[in-house]
Motif scaffolding. Structure first.
Motif, short mmCIF file in Angstrom:
data_model
loop_
_atom_site.label_atom_id
_atom_site.label_comp_id
_atom_site.label_asym_id
_atom_site.label_seq_id
_atom_site.Cartn_x
_atom_site.Cartn_y
_atom_site.Cartn_z
N ALA A 24 -57.17 33.20 -6.49
CA ALA A 24 -56.20 33.78 -7.43
C ALA A 24 -54.86 33.06 -7.36
O ALA A 24 -54.06 33.14 -8.29
N PHE A 25 -54.60 32.34 -6.27
CA PHE A 25 -53.34 31.61 -6.12
C PHE A 25 -53.40 30.21 -6.73
O PHE A 25 -52.38 29.60 -7.00
N ASP A 26 -54.61 29.67 -6.92
CA ASP A 26 -54.76 28.32 -7.47
C ASP A 26 -54.13 28.22 -8.84
O ASP A 26 -54.28 29.12 -9.67
N VAL A 173 -55.88 26.54 -2.92
CA VAL A 173 -56.46 27.09 -1.71
C VAL A 173 -57.80 26.41 -1.47
O VAL A 173 -58.63 26.31 -2.38
N ASN A 174 -58.01 25.94 -0.23
CA ASN A 174 -59.26 25.30 0.14
C ASN A 174 -59.64 25.85 1.51
O ASN A 174 -59.09 25.43 2.52
N VAL A 178 -53.80 26.06 2.45
CA VAL A 178 -53.11 26.16 1.17
C VAL A 178 -52.28 24.90 0.99
O VAL A 178 -51.55 24.51 1.90
N THR A 179 -52.39 24.27 -0.16
CA THR A 179 -51.58 23.10 -0.49
C THR A 179 -50.60 23.50 -1.58
O THR A 179 -50.96 24.19 -2.52
N MET A 180 -49.35 23.07 -1.43
CA MET A 180 -48.30 23.36 -2.41
C MET A 180 -47.71 22.04 -2.85
O MET A 180 -47.53 21.13 -2.05
N THR A 187 -44.40 18.35 -1.18
CA THR A 187 -45.74 18.85 -0.92
C THR A 187 -45.80 19.39 0.50
O THR A 187 -45.11 18.92 1.40
N TYR A 188 -46.66 20.40 0.65
CA TYR A 188 -46.91 20.97 1.98
C TYR A 188 -48.38 21.29 2.09
O TYR A 188 -49.03 21.58 1.12
#
Length: 188
Positions: A24-26, A173-174, A178-180, A187-188
């Motif tokens: 749901a965050f993707d 999300v993987n 979580v990648t931002m 990027t994080y």
């Protein structure tokens, strides 16, 4: 036996599709500047006698207010700042890191001294286009008598505008990670 295998295969397929399903965050999200919760702690400045001080910067600093680059230490995104007095209500600031301009801003105090507007361009944490914006501050406390109109304590009350690259963020999300990422290259 076939029923068990078919039932097991159905469970495996459902589990696999659930594990591969998008979180749901993707996706890419854009903030609403109108609903931003702006910190209530005021910023405190003093411009007097040819010097500018940012009392609430971390760490605080004082520089000459003559429009030339002045060294500052302890700030991750800039190592010099120039404060140029434009008139009795307006000051322009230029921050540089390793000689490169990373931030410019202009603050103009209203004639009644109760509010100030600011406009900025900030590429200090960016590899892309700078984040730009405009906003308003309200005076919380006046500066000392005889100081420039910018002196005193100010609380940012709202942003009139903020560029999309300052409002946009993407998440992926993987598994347990979580990648931002942002359009400015963070990027994080």
């Amino acid at each position: 036996m076939n029923r068990i295998w078919i039932g097991g295969a159905a469970v495996a397929l459902l589990t696999a599709s659930g594990a591969c399903a998008q979180s749901a965050f993707d996706g890419t999200w854009k903030g609403d500047v109108g609903s931003a919760q702006i910190p209530t702690k005021p910023d405190t400045y003093l411009l007097s006698g040819g010097s500018y001080s940012c009392k609430t910067c971390t760490p605080p600093f004082t520089i000459k207010a003559d429009g030339t680059d002045q060294s500052v230490t302890g700030h991750p995104y800039f190592d010099t700042e120039a404060a140029k007095v434009v008139d009795d209500r307006t000051v322009q600031f230029t921050d540089k890191k390793n000689g490169k301009v990373v931030t410019t801003s202009t603050v103009t105090v209203a004639p009644d001294g109760k509010t100030a507007t600011f406009e900025f361009s900030d590429s200090s944490a960016s590899t892309g286009a700078p984040i730009t914006g405009k906003g308003t501050q309200t005076r919380v406390a006046a500066g000392p008598k005889g100081s420039h109109a910018i002196s005193g304590s100010w609380r940012t009350t709202h942003f009139d505008s903020l560029s999309d690259n300052g409002l946009t963020i993407s998440f992926k999300v993987n598994g347990n990670s979580v990648t931002m990422s942002t359009p400015t290259g963070q990027t994080y």
